[in-house]
Design a protein around this motif. Structure first.
Motif, PDB file in Angstrom:
ATOM      1  N   SER A  93      -3.084  -7.179 -23.269  1.00  0.00           N
ATOM      2  CA  SER A  93      -2.955  -8.259 -22.300  1.00  0.00           C
ATOM      3  C   SER A  93      -4.349  -8.563 -21.770  1.00  0.00           C
ATOM      4  O   SER A  93      -5.296  -7.808 -22.002  1.00  0.00           O
ATOM      5  CB  SER A  93      -2.041  -7.831 -21.153  1.00  0.00           C
ATOM      6  N   LEU A  94      -4.473  -9.662 -21.059  1.00  0.00           N
ATOM      7  CA  LEU A  94      -5.765 -10.012 -20.479  1.00  0.00           C
ATOM      8  C   LEU A  94      -6.231  -8.911 -19.532  1.00  0.00           C
ATOM      9  O   LEU A  94      -7.399  -8.540 -19.521  1.00  0.00           O
ATOM     10  CB  LEU A  94      -5.679 -11.361 -19.757  1.00  0.00           C
ATOM     11  N   VAL A  98      -9.772  -6.895 -19.765  1.00  0.00           N
ATOM     12  CA  VAL A  98     -10.714  -6.829 -18.642  1.00  0.00           C
ATOM     13  C   VAL A  98     -11.067  -5.369 -18.359  1.00  0.00           C
ATOM     14  O   VAL A  98     -12.242  -5.016 -18.219  1.00  0.00           O
ATOM     15  CB  VAL A  98     -10.140  -7.535 -17.397  1.00  0.00           C
ATOM     16  N   GLU A  99     -10.065  -4.500 -18.278  1.00  0.00           N
ATOM     17  CA  GLU A  99     -10.315  -3.081 -17.998  1.00  0.00           C
ATOM     18  C   GLU A  99     -11.130  -2.438 -19.111  1.00  0.00           C
ATOM     19  O   GLU A  99     -12.028  -1.638 -18.857  1.00  0.00           O
ATOM     20  CB  GLU A  99      -8.998  -2.329 -17.791  1.00  0.00           C
ATOM     21  N   LEU A 106     -19.688  -0.113 -18.164  1.00  0.00           N
ATOM     22  CA  LEU A 106     -20.097   1.058 -17.391  1.00  0.00           C
ATOM     23  C   LEU A 106     -20.711   2.132 -18.292  1.00  0.00           C
ATOM     24  O   LEU A 106     -21.726   2.735 -17.946  1.00  0.00           O
ATOM     25  CB  LEU A 106     -18.916   1.626 -16.600  1.00  0.00           C
ATOM     26  N   LYS A 107     -20.105   2.355 -19.447  1.00  0.00           N
ATOM     27  CA  LYS A 107     -20.660   3.340 -20.387  1.00  0.00           C
ATOM     28  C   LYS A 107     -22.042   2.924 -20.872  1.00  0.00           C
ATOM     29  O   LYS A 107     -22.925   3.753 -21.030  1.00  0.00           O
ATOM     30  CB  LYS A 107     -19.724   3.521 -21.587  1.00  0.00           C
ATOM     31  N   VAL A 158     -17.824  -8.983 -18.728  1.00  0.00           N
ATOM     32  CA  VAL A 158     -16.374  -9.003 -18.946  1.00  0.00           C
ATOM     33  C   VAL A 158     -15.915 -10.426 -19.272  1.00  0.00           C
ATOM     34  O   VAL A 158     -15.151 -10.640 -20.206  1.00  0.00           O
ATOM     35  CB  VAL A 158     -15.616  -8.441 -17.718  1.00  0.00           C
ATOM     36  N   GLU A 159     -16.393 -11.397 -18.509  1.00  0.00           N
ATOM     37  CA  GLU A 159     -15.990 -12.791 -18.752  1.00  0.00           C
ATOM     38  C   GLU A 159     -16.418 -13.254 -20.135  1.00  0.00           C
ATOM     39  O   GLU A 159     -15.664 -13.930 -20.831  1.00  0.00           O
ATOM     40  CB  GLU A 159     -16.571 -13.705 -17.685  1.00  0.00           C
ATOM     41  N   ARG A 160     -17.639 -12.909 -20.537  1.00  0.00           N
ATOM     42  CA  ARG A 160     -18.126 -13.301 -21.859  1.00  0.00           C
ATOM     43  C   ARG A 160     -17.257 -12.735 -22.958  1.00  0.00           C
ATOM     44  O   ARG A 160     -17.025 -13.377 -23.976  1.00  0.00           O
ATOM     45  CB  ARG A 160     -19.562 -12.837 -22.067  1.00  0.00           C
TER      46      ARG A 160
END
Length: 168
Positions: A93-94, A98-99, A106-107, A158-160
């Motif tokens: 899912s979206l 995102v997650e 972060l990694k 994330v958006e990209r």
């Protein structure tokens, strides 16, 4: 998508090009067992494997997903159908995407975040040891700036990747 039809098409293309399953696997970086699973319709090849097979066989990914060679008039219709089926079959899912991309960012940026944290702590300690109230008092401001930077760059990433798929 008809996995059996896709598998038969991959087998047909492989044989037309005079390749064994092992030779095709070597060309695209998978085992002959994986090729066998695709050809029997057990699994759908991942996107990168379809791209590689497209180059090896001189066909489009759309043709692989359709399980046949396509004329120009058939191509657009098949592309739309394949896209819709891929979207429906997507297990993410979206929110999941995102997650996933937040964790990935972060990694990839943990070293710089640790460095910034150490610098902020150093400013605080230096201010405390020298009894410099200015250095001690700007520490919360530095924390806020670091947090804003992290959040802004992470969400841009994330958006990209999650929304429009352009990526880096």
């Amino acid at each position: 998508m008809d996995l059996i039809k896709i598998g038969k098409f991959i087998a047909e293309l492989r044989k037309e090009n005079g390749l064994t399953q092992e030779q095709l696997g070597d060309k695209i970086g998978v085992t002959n067992k994986t090729i066998s699973r695709w050809e029997t319709g057990t699994y759908l090849p991942p996107a990168d494997a379809m791209l590689a097979m497209g180059e090896v066989f001189n066909v489009s990914v759309n043709e692989i997903l359709s399980g046949s060679r396509l004329t120009e008039s058939e191509y657009k219709k098949a592309a739309e159908e394949n896209l819709m089926q891929t979207i429906k079959a997507s297990s993410f899912s979206l929110k999941d995407k995102v997650e996933f991309f937040k964790k990935k960012w972060l990694k990839e940026h943990i070293a710089i975040m640790v460095f910034i944290g150490i610098c902020i702590i150093a400013v605080f300690i230096a201010g405390f040891l020298t009894k410099n109230i200015i250095l001690v008092s700007i520490t919360p401001l530095l924390i806020a700036i670091a947090h804003a930077w992290r959040n802004n760059t992470m969400m841009a990433y994330v958006e990209r990747n999650a929304y429009d798929g352009i990526g880096n």
